[in-house]
Design a protein around this motif. Structure first.
Motif, PDB file in Angstrom:
ATOM      1  N   GLY A   1       0.811  -1.204   0.000  1.00 42.46           N
ATOM      2  CA  GLY A   1       0.000   0.000   0.000  1.00 42.46           C
ATOM      3  C   GLY A   1       0.847   1.258   0.000  1.00 42.46           C
ATOM      4  O   GLY A   1       1.954   1.287   0.537  1.00 42.46           O
ATOM      5  N   VAL A   2       0.314   2.308  -0.629  1.00 44.75           N
ATOM      6  CA  VAL A   2       0.957   3.618  -0.629  1.00 44.75           C
ATOM      7  C   VAL A   2      -0.039   4.666  -0.149  1.00 44.75           C
ATOM      8  O   VAL A   2      -1.237   4.392  -0.016  1.00 44.75           O
ATOM      9  CB  VAL A   2       1.491   3.992  -2.033  1.00 44.75           C
ATOM     10  N   SER A   3       0.457   5.867   0.116  1.00 44.14           N
ATOM     11  CA  SER A   3      -0.359   6.944   0.654  1.00 44.14           C
ATOM     12  C   SER A   3      -0.796   7.876  -0.475  1.00 44.14           C
ATOM     13  O   SER A   3      -0.030   8.735  -0.915  1.00 44.14           O
ATOM     14  CB  SER A   3       0.445   7.714   1.712  1.00 44.14           C
ATOM     15  N   HIS A   4      -2.025   7.685  -0.946  1.00 39.02           N
ATOM     16  CA  HIS A   4      -2.527   8.454  -2.074  1.00 39.02           C
ATOM     17  C   HIS A   4      -4.041   8.551  -1.941  1.00 39.02           C
ATOM     18  O   HIS A   4      -4.672   7.709  -1.294  1.00 39.02           O
ATOM     19  CB  HIS A   4      -2.132   7.757  -3.388  1.00 39.02           C
ATOM     20  N   ASP A   5      -4.634   9.558  -2.580  1.00 39.91           N
ATOM     21  CA  ASP A   5      -6.075   9.793  -2.404  1.00 39.91           C
ATOM     22  C   ASP A   5      -6.898   8.948  -3.378  1.00 39.91           C
ATOM     23  O   ASP A   5      -7.605   9.461  -4.241  1.00 39.91           O
ATOM     24  CB  ASP A   5      -6.406  11.273  -2.545  1.00 39.91           C
ATOM     25  N   LEU A  33      15.295   7.401  -2.010  1.00 44.97           N
ATOM     26  CA  LEU A  33      16.159   6.487  -2.759  1.00 44.97           C
ATOM     27  C   LEU A  33      17.485   6.244  -2.047  1.00 44.97           C
ATOM     28  O   LEU A  33      18.045   5.148  -2.127  1.00 44.97           O
ATOM     29  CB  LEU A  33      16.393   7.029  -4.164  1.00 44.97           C
ATOM     30  N   THR A  34      18.002   7.248  -1.348  1.00 38.66           N
ATOM     31  CA  THR A  34      19.269   7.044  -0.638  1.00 38.66           C
ATOM     32  C   THR A  34      19.143   5.984   0.447  1.00 38.66           C
ATOM     33  O   THR A  34      20.147   5.370   0.833  1.00 38.66           O
ATOM     34  CB  THR A  34      19.777   8.359   0.002  1.00 38.66           C
ATOM     35  N   ASP A  35      17.918   5.757   0.932  1.00 34.84           N
ATOM     36  CA  ASP A  35      17.695   4.703   1.932  1.00 34.84           C
ATOM     37  C   ASP A  35      17.474   3.330   1.293  1.00 34.84           C
ATOM     38  O   ASP A  35      17.441   2.324   1.997  1.00 34.84           O
ATOM     39  CB  ASP A  35      16.467   5.037   2.793  1.00 34.84           C
ATOM     40  N   LEU A  36      17.283   3.302  -0.023  1.00 31.95           N
ATOM     41  CA  LEU A  36      16.850   2.072  -0.687  1.00 31.95           C
ATOM     42  C   LEU A  36      17.932   1.393  -1.513  1.00 31.95           C
ATOM     43  O   LEU A  36      18.054   0.169  -1.509  1.00 31.95           O
ATOM     44  CB  LEU A  36      15.667   2.381  -1.611  1.00 31.95           C
ATOM     45  N   ILE A  37      18.691   2.176  -2.258  1.00 34.70           N
ATOM     46  CA  ILE A  37      19.586   1.584  -3.242  1.00 34.70           C
ATOM     47  C   ILE A  37      20.839   1.012  -2.583  1.00 34.70           C
ATOM     48  O   ILE A  37      21.276   1.471  -1.537  1.00 34.70           O
ATOM     49  CB  ILE A  37      19.968   2.608  -4.330  1.00 34.70           C
ATOM     50  N   ASP A  94       8.454   3.904   6.042  1.00 35.54           N
ATOM     51  CA  ASP A  94       9.475   2.918   6.399  1.00 35.54           C
ATOM     52  C   ASP A  94       9.036   1.513   5.995  1.00 35.54           C
ATOM     53  O   ASP A  94       9.863   0.687   5.610  1.00 35.54           O
ATOM     54  CB  ASP A  94       9.751   2.965   7.902  1.00 35.54           C
ATOM     55  N   ARG A  95       7.740   1.254   6.071  1.00 35.34           N
ATOM     56  CA  ARG A  95       7.216  -0.071   5.684  1.00 35.34           C
ATOM     57  C   ARG A  95       7.446  -0.316   4.192  1.00 35.34           C
ATOM     58  O   ARG A  95       7.899  -1.387   3.787  1.00 35.34           O
ATOM     59  CB  ARG A  95       5.722  -0.155   6.017  1.00 35.34           C
ATOM     60  N   VAL A  96       7.144   0.689   3.367  1.00 34.37           N
ATOM     61  CA  VAL A  96       7.372   0.561   1.931  1.00 34.37           C
ATOM     62  C   VAL A  96       8.861   0.430   1.639  1.00 34.37           C
ATOM     63  O   VAL A  96       9.276  -0.393   0.815  1.00 34.37           O
ATOM     64  CB  VAL A  96       6.763   1.754   1.172  1.00 34.37           C
ATOM     65  N   LYS A  97       9.675   1.214   2.319  1.00 33.18           N
ATOM     66  CA  LYS A  97      11.125   1.137   2.107  1.00 33.18           C
ATOM     67  C   LYS A  97      11.646  -0.274   2.362  1.00 33.18           C
ATOM     68  O   LYS A  97      12.497  -0.775   1.615  1.00 33.18           O
ATOM     69  CB  LYS A  97      11.847   2.134   3.004  1.00 33.18           C
ATOM     70  N   LYS A  98      11.140  -0.908   3.398  1.00 28.58           N
ATOM     71  CA  LYS A  98      11.601  -2.257   3.720  1.00 28.58           C
ATOM     72  C   LYS A  98      11.256  -3.231   2.605  1.00 28.58           C
ATOM     73  O   LYS A  98      12.030  -4.146   2.283  1.00 28.58           O
ATOM     74  CB  LYS A  98      10.964  -2.722   5.041  1.00 28.58           C
TER      75      LYS A  98
END
Length: 265
Positions: A120-124, A203-207, A151-155
């Motif tokens: 899930g993402v945060s969108h209307d 992205l710096t937290d992901l790649i 943070d959940r999506v990042k994981k």
């Protein structure tokens, strides 16, 4: 065995994404007319008859405009979560019952040789969700249409080989632009869209060392520019120690021109 993909179209006027393996060839969203979608597939060198299914992220028109037409023309099953099905049923025309499938949020489904993980993402929208694709140890993450990256999506999407990642707007352009204040507030809010800077910081937290390419997606036609998005994201990544000359390639996406198919081997 390879995992291949193309961003067929990306932007507020329409979105569609292709991902394929030896056994699966999946279309994610069909936010353009049937005629335009056919043109994009032809330009990308994708035979519509080879497609196996359509996954839906959410019910906004720039993601489902041609969904019903494409499903009927190419005889494709559609997968979406229950709230999205309910929200879009009146917009996509008649779909045979045996072509309607539920793909729940926070679920992983295996299609042939491809594992697809929804989140899930945060969108209307009713229940917006996007996908991470896994094949033979390779991973592609599709993340757009979100006000922020939790943070959940990042994981879920970390350490992917490739990202199709939202860089919707430049904050200054949006604030100074002609949009009504209520629209600006929506875009800037937690249920809106990610800015260039916030995209880069996420992205710096992901790649990591696996990441080969980042495709900057869903750019606003009025509040962003390709060069500006690439410069803003690239500068922040380089400041954080990522080498864009040797390690990671930044790529544009376009609402009318598909990206060349890229194979992760």
């Amino acid at each position: 065995m390879t995992l291949s993909f193309s961003v067929l179209a990306s932007g507020s006027s329409g979105n569609a994404f292709f991902i394929g393996t030896e056994k699966e060839r999946i279309l994610v969203d069909a936010g353009l007319t049937g005629k335009e979608l056919q043109r994009l597939l032809d330009e990308a060198g994708i035979d519509p008859a080879s497609l196996t299914k359509i996954l839906v992220t959410h019910e906004h028109s720039d993601h489902i405009k041609g969904l019903g037409v494409a499903a009927r023309k190419f005889d494709l099953p559609i997968y979406a979560n229950e709230k999205t099905w309910k929200a879009m049923e009146n917009s996509i025309g008649k779909i045979p019952l045996d072509h309607k499938f539920v793909f729940n949020m926070e679920e992983t489904k295996t299609f042939g040789d491809l594992d697809v993980q929804s989140f899930g993402v945060s969108h209307d929208a009713a229940e917006p969700m996007f996908y991470a694709f896994h094949h033979e140890g390779k991973k592609v993450a599709l993340v757009t249409d979100t006000g922020y990256v939790s943070d959940r999506v990042k994981k879920i999407v970390e350490k992917a080989d490739a990202y199709i990642f939202e860089a919707n707007h430049d904050v200054s352009m949006l604030q100074m632009g002609a949009y009504p204040w209520n629209v600006k507030r929506r875009i800037l809010g937690d249920l809106g869209h990610v800015s260039n800077e916030d995209s880069a910081l996420a992205l710096t937290d992901l790649i990591d060392n696996n990441t080969k390419r980042i495709y900057l997606a869903h750019l606003s036609r009025d509040n962003n520019m390709k060069d500006l998005a690439r410069l803003a994201v690239g500068n922040i990544l380089q400041e954080r120690g990522f080498d864009l000359n040797r390690h990671i390639e930044l790529h544009d996406t376009d609402p009318k021109t598909p990206t060349p198919i890229f194979q992760i081997v």
